[in-house]
Design an enzyme around this catalytic site. Structure first.
Site, PDB file in Angstrom:
ATOM      1  N   LYS A   1      45.730  33.082  36.649  1.00  0.00           N
ATOM      2  CA  LYS A   1      45.573  34.535  36.827  1.00  0.00           C
ATOM      3  C   LYS A   1      46.932  35.199  36.640  1.00  0.00           C
ATOM      4  CE  LYS A   1      43.637  37.745  40.305  1.00  0.00           C
ATOM      5  NZ  LYS A   1      43.022  37.817  41.655  1.00  0.00           N
TER       6      LYS A   1
ATOM      7  N   SER B   1      38.528  39.995  41.529  1.00  0.00           N
ATOM      8  CA  SER B   1      39.460  40.382  40.496  1.00  0.00           C
ATOM      9  C   SER B   1      39.883  39.218  39.591  1.00  0.00           C
ATOM     10  CB  SER B   1      40.708  41.006  41.124  1.00  0.00           C
ATOM     11  OG  SER B   1      41.390  40.059  41.929  1.00  0.00           O
TER      12      SER B   1
ATOM     13  N   SER C   1      38.208  37.684  45.752  1.00  0.00           N
ATOM     14  CA  SER C   1      38.513  37.682  44.312  1.00  0.00           C
ATOM     15  C   SER C   1      38.452  36.338  43.610  1.00  0.00           C
ATOM     16  CB  SER C   1      39.878  38.314  44.061  1.00  0.00           C
ATOM     17  OG  SER C   1      39.731  39.700  44.058  1.00  0.00           O
TER      18      SER C   1
END
Ligand code: GLN
Length: 481
Positions: free
Chosen positions: A77, A152, A176
Site C-alpha cells: 500500500k 482504503s 481498511s
C-alpha cells in the site's frame, strides 16, 4: 506458469527448483501490464523486480542462504516507505515524495528476500473505504469492474485477488484491510494493536491503526505475520510476541471453542445475502464443534461516531506537517507571504481529507472538546470494557465484515455519512485494540462476502486457527478476470 498459487506454494515451488523466481516475477509483471489498465491497483512498478528475482535464483542454485520468501512478489500500500521509492499516500501532496528510509515491515521482508513488485492504490492518506478518494483515480473490483473494491487498502486487495502479486500489505485504522478483503474475496487481517511495527507507515490515526497482510489463504497470513511481527525499538507501541510461530498448530481446529455472535452487527441495514452467509458460517463453525451464542455489545451503536471523532482529531494533528515547508508539492515561495503560502499547500488536499481536517480542528477545540472528543474517548473505554467482559465468556466473536455487498463506483461518493456507516462492523476491533480477520466466505450474484472473526488481545494465533477452520468449510468460485 501458474500465477494462481498461494504464498506457501510459491515458496515450496521455488525452494524445490520447480519454478524460478525470475520467471514467476516476470510473468507477474506481464499480468500487471496486461490487466491493470482495467483495475488500476498499481500506482508505481518496481522496474528492478526481475533483476532482484534473478539474484535470488542464483542464491538458490548455488546453495547460498535464501530468505523464507524466496523472491515472492508482494505489493505494498502506498502509505508505507520503501527507501528510494515514491510514497504518495494517494495524494497530490506527496506526488513526488521519495521515501528516505525503509519501514520496519519492509526491512524485515527484504531480509527474507521478498520482492516488492509495486506500490498500490488507496484512498488519500487511507481515509475512505472505496479507493474513490485516491487523487489518482479509483481502483476497480475485479469481480465486477464497475463496483468499488473497498478500501482504503483497495489496491492491495485488488492486486491479490486478480493475481497481480502473491500477497500484499495494507493498513487498517477502522477496517481498511478487512473491508477491501471482504469486497474482493481475499483474507485480510488486523492484528492486536502493537503486534506489527508502524515505523515507516504514514500516520493517519496512530493510536488505533495497524499494518496487516492481505493474502489468498489464512496460512499465508500466518506466514507473513511470522516475518513482520514483533518488538521494534523504532515503535514504542510494539509488544513482545516472543517470536511466536503463527503457523504452528494452525490446523488444530476449533472443537469446544465458544463463539459470541455480535447482535449489534447483525441488525437493521444488513443485506439479506450477508445475513444468510453469516448464518451459514455460524452453522459451519458449530459443525466443527464450536458453540455459538448471541451477545450484545451495547456501545457498538456509538462506535462509528466515536471512531470518526477520534480519527479526525489525530488526522488533524498528523496532517499538519504537510505545509509545503517540510513536505509538499510546490516549494516555490515567489510572490507569497507566509499564510497564503501555507494555504496554497492545503488546497492540494482532496475533499475527504479536507473534511477530516476541518472536523479534526473543531472537535478537540476549547469549549467543544468535552462534548465531542472526550465523549468519544469515553465511548472507546466503555466499548473496551464491554468487549473484555465478552472475552471472559467467549474465545472468539463473529459478525459479517461489512453489512452490505460491494456497490457501484460513484454510488455513495456524495454521501459521506452513508459511507461512514459502512464501517459499523470493523471499527470496534480498532477502538479496542483487538485482532480481527476477514475470511472470504460466499459469493452472491458475483459479489464477494467476507465473514469477520475477532479474538482477545494477543490471541492472534487462536484467531488464525479459527479463520483457517472457517475458510476450509467453503470452496469459492475463481475471480472472473
Ligand atoms: N473508512 C475508515 C476511514 O475512512 C477506515 C479507514 C482505514 O482503516 N484506514 O477512516
Amino acid at each position: 506458469m501458474n500465477l494462481k498459487i498461494s504464498a506457501l506454494e510459491f515458496v515450496q515451488e521455488v525452494q524445490n527448483g520447480n519454478i524460478s523466481a525470475e520467471d514467476f516475477v516476470a510473468k507477474t509483471l506481464e499480468r500487471i501490464q496486461s490487466i491493470d489498465d482495467k483495475l488500476h491497483a498499481f500506482l508505481s512498478i518496481n522496474e528492478d523486480a526481475v533483476n532482484q528475482a534473478q539474484e535470488i535464483d542464483r542464491k538458490v542454485k548455488s546453495g547460498d542462504k535464501v530468505g523464507v520468501c524466496f523472491g515472492m512478489p508482494i505489493s505494498i500500500k502506498d502509505n508505507m516507505c520503501i527507501k528510494n521509492s515514491k510514497t504518495t499516500c494517494g495524494s497530490k501532496m506527496l506526488e513526488n515524495f521519495v521515501a528516505p528510509y525503509d519501514a520496519t515491515v519492509i526491512r524485515k521482508l527484504k531480509q527474507q528476500d521478498a520482492i516488492f513488485v509495486g506500490k498500490v492504490n488507496l484512498d488519500e492518506f487511507a481515509m475512505g473505504l472505496t479507493t474513490e478518494f485516491s487523487a489518482f483515480g479509483p481502483s476497480k473490483n475485479p469481480w465486477e469492474t464497475d463496483h468499488v473494491p473497498g478500501g482504503s487498502s483497495g489496491g492491495s486487495a485488488v492486486s491479490v485477488s486478480a493475481f497481480e502479486c502473491v500477497a500484499s500489505l495494507g493498513s487498517d485504522t477502522g477496517g481498511s484491510v478487512r473491508n477491501p478483503a471482504s469486497f474482493c474475496s481475499v483474507v485480510g487481517f488486523k492484528p492486536t494493536y502493537g503486534l506489527i511495527s508502524r515505523y515507516g507507515l504514514v500516520s493517519y490515526a496512530n493510536s488505533i491503526e495497524q499494518i496487516g497482510p492481505l493474502t489468498r489463504t489464512v496460512k499465508d497470513t500466518a506466514f507473513m505475520l511470522n516475518i513482520i511481527s514483533g518488538l521494534d525499538s523504532n515503535d514504542n507501541t510494539t509488544v513482545d510476541n516472543k517470536d511466536e510461530n503463527y503457523l504452528s498448530g494452525i490446523d488444530s481446529g476449533i472443537e469446544g471453542k465458544k463463539i459470541g455472535i455480535i447482535k449489534e452487527m447483525l441488525g437493521d441495514g444488513v443485506d439479506p445475502a450477508v445475513l444468510s452467509a453469516t448464518k451459514d458460517a455460524i452453522s459451519k463453525l458449530e459443525n466443527l464443534g464450536a458453540t455459538c451464542e448471541e451477545i450484545s455489545l451495547d456501545m457498538v451503536k456509538y462506535s462509528v461516531a466515536a471512531y470518526y471523532t477520534i480519527t479526525a482529531t489525530e488526522a488533524g494533528s498528523n496532517l499538519a506537517r504537510y505545509d509545503n515547508l517540510r513536505y509538499g508539492y510546490d516549494f516555490s515561495v515567489e510572490g507569497y507571504e507566509f499564510n497564503s503560502y501555507i494555504t496554497k499547500a492545503r488546497q492540494n488536499f482532496g475533499p475527504e481529507v479536507k473534511r477530516r481536517m476541518i472536523i479534526g480542528g473543531f472537535v478537540p477545540s476549547t469549549g467543544h472538546a468535552g462534548k465531542y472528543f472526550l465523549k468519544a474517548l469515553k465511548i472507546k473505554s466503555k466499548l473496551t470494557r464491554e468487549i473484555n467482559d465478552a472475552f471472559k465468556k467467549f474465545d472468539l466473536l463473529i459478525a459479517p465484515t461489512v453489512p452490505i455487498l460491494p456497490f457501484k463506483i460513484g454510488e455513495k461518493i456524495d454521501d459521506p455519512i452513508a459511507l461512514f456507516l459502512v464501517d459499523i462492523n470493523t471499527v470496534t476491533a480498532n477502538l479496542t485494540g483487538k485482532p480481527a480477520i476477514s475470511v472470504p466466505f460466499a459469493v452472491s450474484n458475483g459479489l464477494p462476502i467476507g465473514i469477520q472473526l475477532l479474538a482477545d488481545s494477543m490471541q492472534d494465533k487462536l484467531l488464525l486457527r479459527a479463520a483457517h477452520a472457517l475458510e476450509n468449510t467453503v470452496k469459492l468460485p475463481e475471480v472472473p478476470i
